[in-house]
Design a protein around this motif. Structure first.
Motif, short mmCIF file in Angstrom:
data_model
loop_
_atom_site.label_atom_id
_atom_site.label_comp_id
_atom_site.label_asym_id
_atom_site.label_seq_id
_atom_site.Cartn_x
_atom_site.Cartn_y
_atom_site.Cartn_z
N GLU A 101 6.30 -16.88 37.50
CA GLU A 101 7.54 -16.16 37.83
C GLU A 101 7.12 -14.73 38.17
O GLU A 101 6.98 -13.89 37.29
CB GLU A 101 8.45 -16.19 36.61
CG GLU A 101 9.87 -15.80 36.85
CD GLU A 101 10.69 -16.92 37.44
OE1 GLU A 101 11.74 -16.63 37.99
OE2 GLU A 101 10.26 -18.10 37.37
N TYR A 122 8.99 -7.57 24.09
CA TYR A 122 9.30 -8.24 25.36
C TYR A 122 8.08 -8.42 26.23
O TYR A 122 8.01 -9.40 26.98
CB TYR A 122 10.36 -7.44 26.14
CG TYR A 122 11.70 -7.50 25.48
CD1 TYR A 122 12.38 -8.70 25.40
CD2 TYR A 122 12.26 -6.37 24.92
CE1 TYR A 122 13.59 -8.76 24.78
CE2 TYR A 122 13.48 -6.43 24.29
CZ TYR A 122 14.14 -7.63 24.23
OH TYR A 122 15.34 -7.70 23.59
N ALA A 172 6.61 -11.60 24.94
CA ALA A 172 7.51 -12.73 25.14
C ALA A 172 7.56 -13.12 26.62
O ALA A 172 7.42 -14.30 26.97
CB ALA A 172 8.90 -12.38 24.64
N LEU A 173 7.73 -12.12 27.50
CA LEU A 173 7.88 -12.42 28.93
C LEU A 173 6.57 -12.90 29.54
O LEU A 173 6.58 -13.77 30.41
CB LEU A 173 8.37 -11.19 29.68
CG LEU A 173 9.80 -10.80 29.34
CD1 LEU A 173 10.18 -9.55 30.08
CD2 LEU A 173 10.75 -11.92 29.69
N TRP A 180 6.29 -16.59 28.89
CA TRP A 180 7.26 -17.43 29.61
C TRP A 180 6.96 -17.46 31.10
O TRP A 180 7.01 -18.51 31.73
CB TRP A 180 8.67 -16.90 29.34
CG TRP A 180 9.70 -17.76 29.97
CD1 TRP A 180 10.18 -18.93 29.47
CD2 TRP A 180 10.34 -17.55 31.22
NE1 TRP A 180 11.09 -19.47 30.33
CE2 TRP A 180 11.21 -18.64 31.41
CE3 TRP A 180 10.25 -16.55 32.18
CZ2 TRP A 180 11.99 -18.74 32.54
CZ3 TRP A 180 11.03 -16.65 33.31
CH2 TRP A 180 11.89 -17.74 33.48
N LEU A 239 3.02 -20.03 26.61
CA LEU A 239 4.36 -20.07 26.03
C LEU A 239 4.28 -20.22 24.52
O LEU A 239 4.96 -19.49 23.78
CB LEU A 239 5.15 -21.24 26.64
CG LEU A 239 6.60 -21.30 26.17
CD1 LEU A 239 7.34 -20.09 26.67
CD2 LEU A 239 7.28 -22.55 26.66
N SER A 267 3.21 -16.94 23.03
CA SER A 267 4.22 -15.88 23.01
C SER A 267 5.36 -16.22 22.06
O SER A 267 5.92 -15.33 21.42
CB SER A 267 4.73 -15.59 24.41
OG SER A 267 5.62 -16.57 24.80
N LEU A 268 5.69 -17.53 21.92
CA LEU A 268 6.73 -17.90 20.95
C LEU A 268 6.28 -17.55 19.54
O LEU A 268 7.01 -16.97 18.75
CB LEU A 268 7.02 -19.40 21.03
CG LEU A 268 7.90 -19.86 22.19
CD1 LEU A 268 8.07 -21.35 22.14
CD2 LEU A 268 9.24 -19.18 22.13
N THR A 320 6.35 -13.75 19.15
CA THR A 320 7.69 -13.18 19.02
C THR A 320 8.26 -13.47 17.64
O THR A 320 8.77 -12.56 16.97
CB THR A 320 8.61 -13.79 20.09
OG1 THR A 320 7.91 -13.80 21.32
CG2 THR A 320 9.86 -13.01 20.25
N ALA A 321 8.14 -14.73 17.19
CA ALA A 321 8.69 -15.08 15.88
C ALA A 321 8.02 -14.26 14.79
O ALA A 321 8.68 -13.73 13.88
CB ALA A 321 8.46 -16.57 15.63
#
Lengths: 164, 349
Positions: B76, B133, B136-137, B140, B148, B151-152, B155-156
């Protein structure tokens, strides 16, 4: 100086809000919402509410929106899909929104003489002032709100608990 | 020249000097880590480039700069580019509100702090919470399952430990009665070690909580699950190359320095000397101005040393252990610390 910042961040806030509605991917909408909340924090700061501004950044832009983004990432939500329901929502929603905007705008415009006014940068509410108000003058409402939030937390725990 | 112009010029000067020193420190922290971990593992670490390997950061930087910047086809794109910028930007911002020396004014401008803000401590917490962020971004937008997952996890982990970290700081704020970092340091500067929050202020428990949460916040061993290489390749920055990877790398080390600096300011008296109150008239004006900077840097160095030492010593936590430790041990301990500190202050005033 204050006015320039107000205009810049006010426009940023509105732009973010529009982008939030127009984006088709939920993660872009979530990111726009972060922009909206952070620009609101700057507007609070311009009105002299420094603690509120930073609390807005930490709680809303930071913690809550991270959870939003987290959930979107976890569910791997794709692009928004157009259905018959969404067309109906367009047809009913846009006039409805315009009507609401008209009513609110009209009310504010007619009643604006009875509202107070605040000048940008004229006033600074320090954390100390805020604490005085919260913990002396408004202690009871503050504690009642805390208990309300505690009840909500307990409710969430009960709902999320696994049945044995 | 009028006052406003002087203010602007001196502020720009401060920003330039602090940024250059900070980035150099980041580069040399990498070298310090490689050297120390080398010695812990009974090998030399980098030793070929320049005397004692001291030019190694320069060589590393040049290598990363000259590498091809690959753009994987399924990413992305806008968010993929934005993520490292957010990470590095937030990592470089917090230093702006930290006092790194005595309040010495030149043309009416405080030369040893870029911006003295009433709610400086909250600014640091806010910037840290936005920095999430970046990670996280990146995970993703990479469109890669390892990224992913990394980053999950990250973040957690950061959300969980941010609570304990934020609560551990409250004891210090209660004792000072201010969120201004200069006030917090000034209160600790009166009686050397005895007035530091970690010792004389009896915030040693809060100091322990802060330190542990800080390891988790910076994704360092023993909490480096987001980039556990045996499970996740490289975690959230798997798909990044060249300068974009370097930005994440710099952000990580800059965050280490930030966390060390905040711990120094809040618990170890910031720029104040451990026995300075015994020699109030030591040295001339220049020594008087620069010695506090030395103490500040020395204390941060101790933290960096501790970081590397822990990395060389402790194994990685399991994920459920990490979450259990954060929520079931650190958080209640932090709340207990706030309650006890509040009660003691209410009684003794």
């Amino acid at each position: 100086m204050h006015l320039a910042l107000f205009i810049i961040f006010g426009l940023l806030c509105l732009g973010g809000a529009l982008n939030l509605l127009l984006q088709r991917h939920p993660i872009n909408s979530a990111l726009s919402l972060i922009v909206v909340m952070s620009s609101l924090a700057v507007l609070y700061l311009l009105l002299g509410a420094e603690f509120l501004a930073l609390a807005q950044i930490i709680v809303y832009s930071g913690a809550i929106m991270v959870l939003f983004v987290f959930v979107i990432m976890l569910l791997n939500a794709g692009l928004e899909e157009k259905t018959h329901g969404s067309r109906a929502a367009y047809l009913a929603g846009i006039p409805g929104m315009l009507a609401l905007l008209g009513v609110l705008g009209g009310t504010f415009f007619t009643l604006r003489s009875s509202f107070g006014s605040a000048r940008l940068g004229a006033y600074l509410a320090t954390t100390h002032d805020l604490a005085q108000v919260l913990f002396r003058n408004l202690l009871l409402p503050f504690e009642v709100t805390s208990i309300l939030i505690l009840v909500a937390i307990l409710g969430a725990v009960v709902l999320a608990r696994k049945e044995h | 020249m009028n006052q406003f112009l002087i203010f602007i010029l001196l502020t720009l000067l401060k920003i330039a000097v602090v940024t250059v020193v900070f980035l150099t420190a980041v580069a040399y922290t990498v070298l310090l880590e490689r050297k120390l971990v080398g010695r812990i593992q009974n090998r030399w670490g980098p030793s070929r480039v320049g005397p004692f390997g001291l030019m190694q950061p320069l060589a590393d930087g040049l290598k990363l700069f000259l590498k091809e910047d690959l753009m994987p086809s399924a990413v992305e794109r806008p968010l993929f580019i934005l993520a490292p910028i957010i990470a590095l930007g937030c990592a470089l911002t917090s230093i702006a509100v930290m006092p790194y020396g005595r309040d010495i004014r030149w043309h009416g401008v405080d030369m040893f702090q870029i911006a003295n803000i009433n709610v400086g401590l909250l600014v640091i917490l806010g910037v840290t919470s936005i920095g999430v962020y970046g990670i996280a971004l990146s995970g993703w937008s990479s469109n890669n399952k390892y990224s992913l997952l990394g980053s999950l996890r990250s973040t957690a982990q950061m959300i969980s430990y941010e609570l304990a970290l934020g609560l551990s700081v409250i004891g210090v704020v209660l004792r000072t009665g201010s969120l201004n970092l200069r006030d917090i340091v000034n209160l600790q500067a009166t009686h050397g070690v005895l007035s530091w929050n970690a010792f004389g202020g009896v915030q040693i428990v809060a100091f322990f909580i802060y330190l542990t949460a800080a390891f988790a916040e910076t994704n360092r061993t023993p909490f480096d699950l987001p980039e556990a290489e045996s499970e996740l390749t490289a975690g959230y920055h798997t798909e990044y190359s060249s300068m974009k990877f370097a930005m994440f790398f710099m952000a990580e080390y800059a965050n280490m320095i930030n966390v060390g600096a905040v711990a120094t300011l809040l618990f170890l008296g910031g720029w104040s000397s451990p026995f300075g109150h015994l020699f109030p008239d030591f040295g001339g004006p220049i020594v008087h101005a620069l010695l506090p900077v030395f103490w500040f840097v020395a204390k941060i160095f101790c933290f960096l040393f501790l970081y590397v030492w822990v990395r060389g010593t402790l194994p990685r936590f399991r994920y459920d252990q990490l979450m259990g430790f954060g929520w079931k041990f650190l958080l209640p301990l932090a709340i207990a610390n706030v309650v006890v500190t509040g009660l003691v202050l209410a009684v003794h005033g």
